[in-house]
Write an enzyme that holds these catalytic residues in place. Structure first.
Site, PDB file in Angstrom:
ATOM      1  N   GLN A 250       0.849  -1.205   0.000  1.00  0.00           N
ATOM      2  CA  GLN A 250       0.000   0.000   0.000  1.00  0.00           C
ATOM      3  C   GLN A 250       0.880   1.249   0.000  1.00  0.00           C
ATOM      4  OE1 GLN A 250      -2.381   1.412   3.388  1.00  0.00           O
ATOM      5  NE2 GLN A 250      -4.207   1.137   2.102  1.00  0.00           N
TER       6      GLN A 250
ATOM      7  N   TYR B 219      -6.340  10.446   4.543  1.00  0.00           N
ATOM      8  CA  TYR B 219      -4.975  10.807   4.157  1.00  0.00           C
ATOM      9  C   TYR B 219      -4.978  11.671   2.891  1.00  0.00           C
ATOM     10  CZ  TYR B 219      -4.037   7.627   7.904  1.00  0.00           C
ATOM     11  OH  TYR B 219      -4.040   7.045   9.147  1.00  0.00           O
TER      12      TYR B 219
END
Ligand SMILES: Cc1cc2nc3c(=O)[nH]c(=O)nc-3n(C[C@H](O)[C@H](O)[C@H](O)COP(=O)(O)O)c2cc1C
Length: 367
Positions: free
Chosen positions: A100, A172
């Site tokens: 990720q 994020y």
């Protein structure tokens, strides 16, 4: 009805051996400079080999993108040897290893980006205790971040990962561009829904370009998003369905829907009555597989998740019980542990953050 034992062929032709995934879990085991440690490799090795897809915790694509100390970095070639060990550890018995990649934006902790500016889409602090006001990225910096996501994908390929997951969820940086809460820009990256979607789509395009340029046809590219936001103004389900439709028309291999519960619904009148996942499933119309996640603990949770998705991912359950997937696949459901027990103090050593979250297993949480 879909069974978690079934194989799944991704759009790029790669076959997953079953429909179970380990969700990304940051365990904060990298060294203070972002290099993978032997302890981290052991951690990944201890939970792999059973699921079709194993997604790592988020790795940061540039120094000011780190969220917490202990995350692994992927912004320089010097990180490749450590990442390579991580990839090899995960790729056991045919499990696919997905790295990720992310930038924390305004959610970065102060000590994680010491010496760097806190940056985001806009100049709005996260409305949570202790979060500072970020500086908006300039046009040139936005181009650099997009290029760094592309560079991170190339490094993940060189390290031997089977794919990357673009972290567009959980507040994020990518999420911050899409959110009307954090994105108060008035240029081409903010304002309208189309403009707010421009950065997420540009990152996805750049990562897909990396795969094309490297000729890595088998490399998997997934995208994770949070379908809604708890703040006002915030991402509404209608916004998400717009983004989902755009992402589903790219050459991605899956969409990963981050929720605290797989059956979550919204109160907006046009969307109530059905779970969020069902709306996303209808919007995707089979163009690419969907991964669902959120409080999956038992066989029936997995079956419920697969009603509106193709792969069921587990986070906390796999942290608490390293053999969660093996027990489920082999029919030893009664042996599955889903609540923290005193012997799980070991998780506290791996990640105090994980321990705190798992101790509460709160119905709604940010991660
Ligand atoms: C300790 C911990 C660390 C996490 N780290 C990440 C992460 O790095 N990236 C991410 O996208 N989600 C992260 N998550 C969210 C999980 O992937 C998952 O979506 C969430 O835990 C809900 O699934 P669960 O109910 O099965 O735990 C984290 C969750 C926990 C508990």
């Amino acid at each position: 009805m879909r069974s978690f034992h079934d194989t799944l062929t991704l759009p790029n032709g790669v076959v997953l051996k079953n429909r179970l995934a380990i969700a990304p879990l940051t365990v904060c085991l990298s060294d203070p400079h972002g290099y993978v440690t032997p302890q981290e490799v052991d951690y990944y090795a201890s939970r792999t080999g059973e699921v079709g897809l194993y997604i790592t915790g988020c790795s940061y694509i540039q120094p000011n993108g780190r969220g917490w100390l202990g995350e692994e970095a992927i912004y320089d070639d010097s990180f490749i040897p450590g990442l390579s060990k991580m990839a090899s550890a995960i790729k056991r018995n045919g499990t696919k290893a997905i790295m990720q990649i992310f930038h924390a934006g305004r959610m970065a902790e102060e000590d994680a980006i010491f010496g760097y500016d806190l940056v985001s889409a806009g100049d709005v602090a996260a409305p949570l205790k202790g979060y500072r006001t970020p500086r908006p990225l300039t046009d040139a910096e936005i181009a650099e971040v997009i290029a760094n996501f592309k560079g991170a994908a190339v490094r993940a390929m060189k390290a031997g990962f089977d794919g990357v997951e673009i972290h567009g969820a959980n507040n994020y940086l990518i999420h911050q561009f899409f959110s009307p809460h954090s994105n108060n820009r008035t240029d081409c990256w903010g304002g309208s829904l189309e403009n707010r979607a421009a950065f997420p789509l540009a990152v996805a395009d750049a990562v897909l370009d990396a795969v094309r340029e490297m000729g890595a046809k088998d490399f998997i590219v997934g995208y994770r998003l949070s379908p809604r936001e708890q703040w006002t103004p915030g991402i509404a389900l209608g916004d998400t369905l717009y983004l989902v439709d755009k992402l589903a028309s790219l050459k991605l291999d899956y969409l990963h829907i981050s929720q605290s519960h797989i059956t979550s619904t919204v109160t907006e009148p046009e969307y109530c009555g059905k779970p969020i996942l069902a709306h996303i499933d209808e919007t995707v119309r089979g163009r690419l597989p969907i991964i669902s996640v959120g409080n999956i603990q038992t066989r029936s949770d997995v079956q419920q998740a697969l009603e509106h998705s193709d792969i069921a991912a587990v986070g906390g359950s796999a942290l608490i019980d390293p053999n969660w997937a093996a027990k489920l696949l082999n029919g030893h459901d009664e042996a599955i542990r889903t609540k923290l027990a005193p012997e799980d103090r070991e998780i506290l050593k791996i990640s105090p953050l994980a321990f705190k979250i798992l101790s509460s297993r709160a119905p709604e949480r940010i991660l």
